[in-house]
Design an enzyme around this catalytic site. Structure first.
Site, mmCIF file in Angstrom:
data_model
loop_
_atom_site.group_PDB
_atom_site.id
_atom_site.type_symbol
_atom_site.label_atom_id
_atom_site.label_comp_id
_atom_site.label_asym_id
_atom_site.label_seq_id
_atom_site.Cartn_x
_atom_site.Cartn_y
_atom_site.Cartn_z
ATOM 1 N N CYS A 248 -1.183 3.336 -6.730
ATOM 2 C CA CYS A 248 -1.787 2.744 -5.894
ATOM 3 C C CYS A 248 -2.057 1.290 -5.983
ATOM 4 O O CYS A 248 -2.598 1.420 -6.720
ATOM 5 C CB CYS A 248 -3.420 3.512 -4.790
ATOM 6 S SG CYS A 248 -4.327 3.130 -4.212
ATOM 7 N N CYS B 283 0.927 -1.222 -0.058
ATOM 8 C CA CYS B 283 0.187 0.015 0.246
ATOM 9 C C CYS B 283 1.148 0.825 0.109
ATOM 10 O O CYS B 283 1.681 1.289 0.929
ATOM 11 C CB CYS B 283 -1.003 0.148 1.031
ATOM 12 S SG CYS B 283 -1.872 1.621 1.367
HETATM 13 N N1 DGL Z 1 -4.452 0.277 -1.850
HETATM 14 C C1 DGL Z 1 -3.648 2.046 -1.184
HETATM 15 C C2 DGL Z 1 -2.782 2.611 -1.890
HETATM 16 O O1 DGL Z 1 -1.551 1.309 -2.399
HETATM 17 C C3 DGL Z 1 -4.299 2.891 -0.658
HETATM 18 C C4 DGL Z 1 -5.888 3.059 -1.332
HETATM 19 C C5 DGL Z 1 -6.756 4.061 0.250
HETATM 20 O O2 DGL Z 1 -7.278 3.202 0.908
HETATM 21 O O3 DGL Z 1 -6.933 4.459 -0.185
HETATM 22 O O4 DGL Z 1 -2.299 3.516 -2.170
#
Ligand code: DGL
Length: 257
Positions: free
Chosen positions: A182, A74
């Site tokens: 993301c 993430c």
């Molecule tokens: N998948 C996450 C990222 O790579 C975050 C998405 C979220 O929870 O806003 O930033």
């Protein structure tokens, strides 16, 4: 540290499954445990402090179960909490950041657009990355974009509208690359590509993260000796339906990445 322990993966929900799938392909004999913090998603519109606390408690849960390495799959949690994690734990902790360096180093001509959550782009970590490699880049914070993925709306009219509004200001410019900053956005590759010229490259960080993980496991002699197929345990903080969704989407991710 035992090499038989699983490798922990963590994300706010579905997004990190794209990276897990990419790593599973390279490490077929490893065991994995995936923690999706669906009850607290999205992270990208929360404060840095909140995300750091959520990250710490998710990782505490994983370490209680036992892991030999951690992948923070993430970008948002990495930008908020990777330093604190590395201070606290002595197993390999691999984070992820938007592939802006890759976009910069391989750019031919034209703009680089970076899509990421508001919290990622507001972070100090991102500012210093942008200072080094952002000369031809424009940052597009994308609040709400991950929610389409969580709702499995990978191709709805509302998503198409969101994306065409996002790219509208750049429609007359040459766009060399779009950085998917993301992990959720990897599931929107087709929808994003359909709004852009054919020559625009969509870049993610999965390959770099997988290579970094393998390098660290090799250095610390932590690669599993097992010769039978590995497996994945999935944990969700959300309702049972969310956990079932993570299992289902992992299969989709394995066919895509
Ligand atoms: N998948 C996450 C990222 O790579 C975050 C998405 C979220 O929870 O806003 O930033």
């Amino acid at each position: 540290m035992s090499k038989d322990l699983p490798i922990g993966f963590f994300d706010s929900g579905i997004g990190g499954l794209s990276m897990l799938a990419a790593v599973m392909k390279r490490l077929p004999y490893e065991r994995f445990v995936y923690f999706g913090d669906s009850a607290h998603a999205p992270y990208g519109t929360k404060s840095e402090q909140e995300v750091r606390e959520l990250t710490m408690s998710a990782v505490q849960f994983l370490t209680k179960r036992g892991i030999k390495a951690l992948v923070v799959a993430c970008n948002t949690a990495t930008s908020a909490g990777i330093g604190a994690l590395r201070d606290r734990y002595d197993f390999p902790v691999i984070g992820i950041e938007p592939a802006l360096k890759l976009a910069h180093d391989t750019r031919k001509e034209g703009l680089i657009l970076v899509l990421a959550t508001p919290l990622t782009v507001a972070s100090e970590k991102y500012h210093s990355l942008f200072e080094q490699y952002g000369e031809h880049a424009i940052t597009l914070p994308s609040p709400g974009l991950m929610d389409f993925v969580e709702r499995e709306e990978m191709n709805s009219p509302a998503l198409q509208q969101y994306l065409s509004d996002l790219f509208e200001p750049y429609k007359d410019q040459s766009i060399d690359a779009v950085v998917l900053g993301c992990t959720h956005y990897l599931f929107l590759k087709d929808a994003i590509a359909s709004c852009l010229p054919k020559y625009t490259r969509l870049l993610d960080s999965n390959d770099g993260v997988a290579r970094q993980l393998i390098r660290k496991l090799t250095e610390q002699n932590l690669l599993s000796d097992a010769k039978d197929a590995g497996y994945v345990d999935i944990i969700s903080t959300g309702k049972a339906e969310k956990e079932r969704q993570l299992h289902r989407i992992l299969k989709v991710a394995q066919s895509l990445f």
